[in-house]
Design a protein around this motif. Structure first.
Motif, PDB file in Angstrom:
ATOM      1  N   GLN A   1      30.807  32.923  26.950  1.00  0.00           N
ATOM      2  CA  GLN A   1      32.073  32.201  26.817  1.00  0.00           C
ATOM      3  C   GLN A   1      32.572  32.145  25.372  1.00  0.00           C
ATOM      4  O   GLN A   1      33.756  31.885  25.133  1.00  0.00           O
ATOM      5  N   GLY A   2      31.699  32.408  24.414  1.00  0.00           N
ATOM      6  CA  GLY A   2      32.087  32.411  23.008  1.00  0.00           C
ATOM      7  C   GLY A   2      32.792  33.685  22.579  1.00  0.00           C
ATOM      8  O   GLY A   2      33.349  33.752  21.485  1.00  0.00           O
ATOM      9  N   ASN A   3      32.785  34.694  23.439  1.00  0.00           N
ATOM     10  CA  ASN A   3      33.425  35.964  23.123  1.00  0.00           C
ATOM     11  C   ASN A   3      34.847  36.004  23.680  1.00  0.00           C
ATOM     12  O   ASN A   3      35.103  35.486  24.761  1.00  0.00           O
ATOM     13  N   GLU A   4      35.744  36.636  22.935  1.00  0.00           N
ATOM     14  CA  GLU A   4      37.102  36.894  23.405  1.00  0.00           C
ATOM     15  C   GLU A   4      37.150  38.340  23.872  1.00  0.00           C
ATOM     16  O   GLU A   4      36.827  39.246  23.107  1.00  0.00           O
ATOM     17  N   LEU A   5      37.565  38.538  25.119  1.00  0.00           N
ATOM     18  CA  LEU A   5      37.584  39.868  25.707  1.00  0.00           C
ATOM     19  C   LEU A   5      38.996  40.442  25.688  1.00  0.00           C
ATOM     20  O   LEU A   5      39.957  39.746  26.007  1.00  0.00           O
ATOM     21  N   PHE A   6      39.093  41.725  25.330  1.00  0.00           N
ATOM     22  CA  PHE A   6      40.373  42.419  25.251  1.00  0.00           C
ATOM     23  C   PHE A   6      40.300  43.741  26.005  1.00  0.00           C
ATOM     24  O   PHE A   6      39.244  44.362  26.090  1.00  0.00           O
ATOM     25  N   PHE A   7      41.449  44.145  26.522  1.00  0.00           N
ATOM     26  CA  PHE A   7      41.600  45.485  27.072  1.00  0.00           C
ATOM     27  C   PHE A   7      42.779  46.129  26.363  1.00  0.00           C
ATOM     28  O   PHE A   7      43.701  45.459  25.913  1.00  0.00           O
ATOM     29  N   SER A   8      42.727  47.441  26.267  1.00  0.00           N
ATOM     30  CA  SER A   8      43.783  48.190  25.607  1.00  0.00           C
ATOM     31  C   SER A   8      44.783  48.725  26.623  1.00  0.00           C
ATOM     32  O   SER A   8      44.408  49.143  27.730  1.00  0.00           O
ATOM     33  N   ALA A   9      46.038  48.744  26.229  1.00  0.00           N
ATOM     34  CA  ALA A   9      47.056  49.398  27.046  1.00  0.00           C
ATOM     35  C   ALA A   9      46.670  50.867  27.271  1.00  0.00           C
ATOM     36  O   ALA A   9      46.982  51.443  28.317  1.00  0.00           O
ATOM     37  N   ALA A  10      45.950  51.456  26.320  1.00  0.00           N
ATOM     38  CA  ALA A  10      45.508  52.848  26.458  1.00  0.00           C
ATOM     39  C   ALA A  10      44.544  53.009  27.623  1.00  0.00           C
ATOM     40  O   ALA A  10      44.540  54.059  28.287  1.00  0.00           O
ATOM     41  N   SER A  11      43.733  51.994  27.908  1.00  0.00           N
ATOM     42  CA  SER A  11      42.816  52.077  29.049  1.00  0.00           C
ATOM     43  C   SER A  11      43.582  52.106  30.367  1.00  0.00           C
ATOM     44  O   SER A  11      43.229  52.850  31.287  1.00  0.00           O
TER      45      SER A  11
ATOM     46  N   LEU B   1      42.811  41.343  35.046  1.00  0.00           N
ATOM     47  CA  LEU B   1      42.279  41.139  33.698  1.00  0.00           C
ATOM     48  C   LEU B   1      42.978  39.967  33.023  1.00  0.00           C
ATOM     49  O   LEU B   1      42.329  39.090  32.440  1.00  0.00           O
ATOM     50  N   LEU B   2      44.297  39.930  33.102  1.00  0.00           N
ATOM     51  CA  LEU B   2      45.053  38.827  32.497  1.00  0.00           C
ATOM     52  C   LEU B   2      44.695  37.497  33.153  1.00  0.00           C
ATOM     53  O   LEU B   2      44.500  36.485  32.464  1.00  0.00           O
ATOM     54  N   ASP B   3      44.585  37.489  34.481  1.00  0.00           N
ATOM     55  CA  ASP B   3      44.233  36.263  35.199  1.00  0.00           C
ATOM     56  C   ASP B   3      42.841  35.758  34.852  1.00  0.00           C
ATOM     57  O   ASP B   3      42.550  34.570  34.991  1.00  0.00           O
ATOM     58  N   ASN B   4      41.983  36.672  34.404  1.00  0.00           N
ATOM     59  CA  ASN B   4      40.613  36.292  34.035  1.00  0.00           C
ATOM     60  C   ASN B   4      40.443  36.073  32.538  1.00  0.00           C
ATOM     61  O   ASN B   4      39.321  36.029  32.038  1.00  0.00           O
ATOM     62  N   GLY B   5      41.562  35.929  31.832  1.00  0.00           N
ATOM     63  CA  GLY B   5      41.507  35.533  30.431  1.00  0.00           C
ATOM     64  C   GLY B   5      41.381  36.643  29.412  1.00  0.00           C
ATOM     65  O   GLY B   5      41.214  36.363  28.219  1.00  0.00           O
ATOM     66  N   TYR B   6      41.474  37.887  29.838  1.00  0.00           N
ATOM     67  CA  TYR B   6      41.417  38.988  28.880  1.00  0.00           C
ATOM     68  C   TYR B   6      42.720  39.045  28.092  1.00  0.00           C
ATOM     69  O   TYR B   6      43.801  38.825  28.641  1.00  0.00           O
ATOM     70  N   GLY B   7      42.609  39.381  26.827  1.00  0.00           N
ATOM     71  CA  GLY B   7      43.787  39.615  26.011  1.00  0.00           C
ATOM     72  C   GLY B   7      44.187  41.075  26.113  1.00  0.00           C
ATOM     73  O   GLY B   7      43.330  41.955  26.249  1.00  0.00           O
TER      74      GLY B   7
END
Length: 128
Positions: A31-41, A67-73
Motif C-alpha cells: 500500500q506504500g507504493n504508487e502504481l502507474f501504467f503508461s499510455a504506451a502499454s 486500472l484507474l478504478d483500482n488506483g493506478y495513475g
C-alpha cells in the motif's frame, strides 16, 4: 515508491495474477507504493491484440478503466520521454519497452519488468 508496471505485468495483474512472481505481487500489494501504467502499454495492447496475439487479447478500454478504478495513475507519453529514447543504448529493439524505460528514467519512477533484456538498461528498473 513510485512504480511503472510494464505491459506484461499490467496484463497479469489485471487478469492472470497467478502468473505474477511473488516479488511482483509484493510490490503491487504494498500500500506504500504508487502504481502507474503508461499510455504506451495500452497502445501496445491495442496493436498486438489487433495482430491476433493471444497474450494481448484484452479490451484496452476495459483494462484502462479497471486500472484507474483500482488506483493506478496514468502516465501519458510526452515529448521529454520520446527524445530520451535517443540516449538509450541499443539493448532492446522493442519500441514499447524502450519508451517505458525512457519514461521511468525521465520521471524517476522504478520500472517493474519480467524482461531480463530490459533490466540491462541503466536506470530505475527492477526485474521481478
Amino acid at each position: 515508491m513510485k512504480l511503472l508496471l510494464d505491459s506484461q505485468i499490467l496484463l497479469w495483474a489485471a487478469g492472470h495474477s497467478s502468473r505474477l512472481s511473488a516479488e511482483a505481487r509484493k510490490y503491487i500489494d504494498d500500500q506504500g507504493n504508487e502504481l502507474f501504467f503508461s499510455a504506451a502499454s495500452l497502445w501496445e495492447v491495442v496493436i498486438k491484440s489487433g495482430l491476433g496475439r493471444d497474450d494481448f487479447r484484452v479490451d484496452a478500454r476495459v483494462l484502462r478503466r479497471g486500472l484507474l478504478d483500482n488506483g493506478y495513475g496514468e502516465l501519458p507519453v510526452v515529448s521529454d520521454h520520446v527524445v530520451a529514447i535517443d540516449s538509450l543504448p541499443a539493448i532492446h529493439r522493442d519500441p514499447f519497452d524502450r519508451i517505458l524505460v525512457a519514461q521511468a528514467t525521465v520521471e524517476g519512477i522504478t520500472l517493474l519488468t519480467t524482461d531480463s533484456l530490459v533490466g540491462k538498461y541503466p536506470g530505475p528498473i527492477r526485474i521481478v
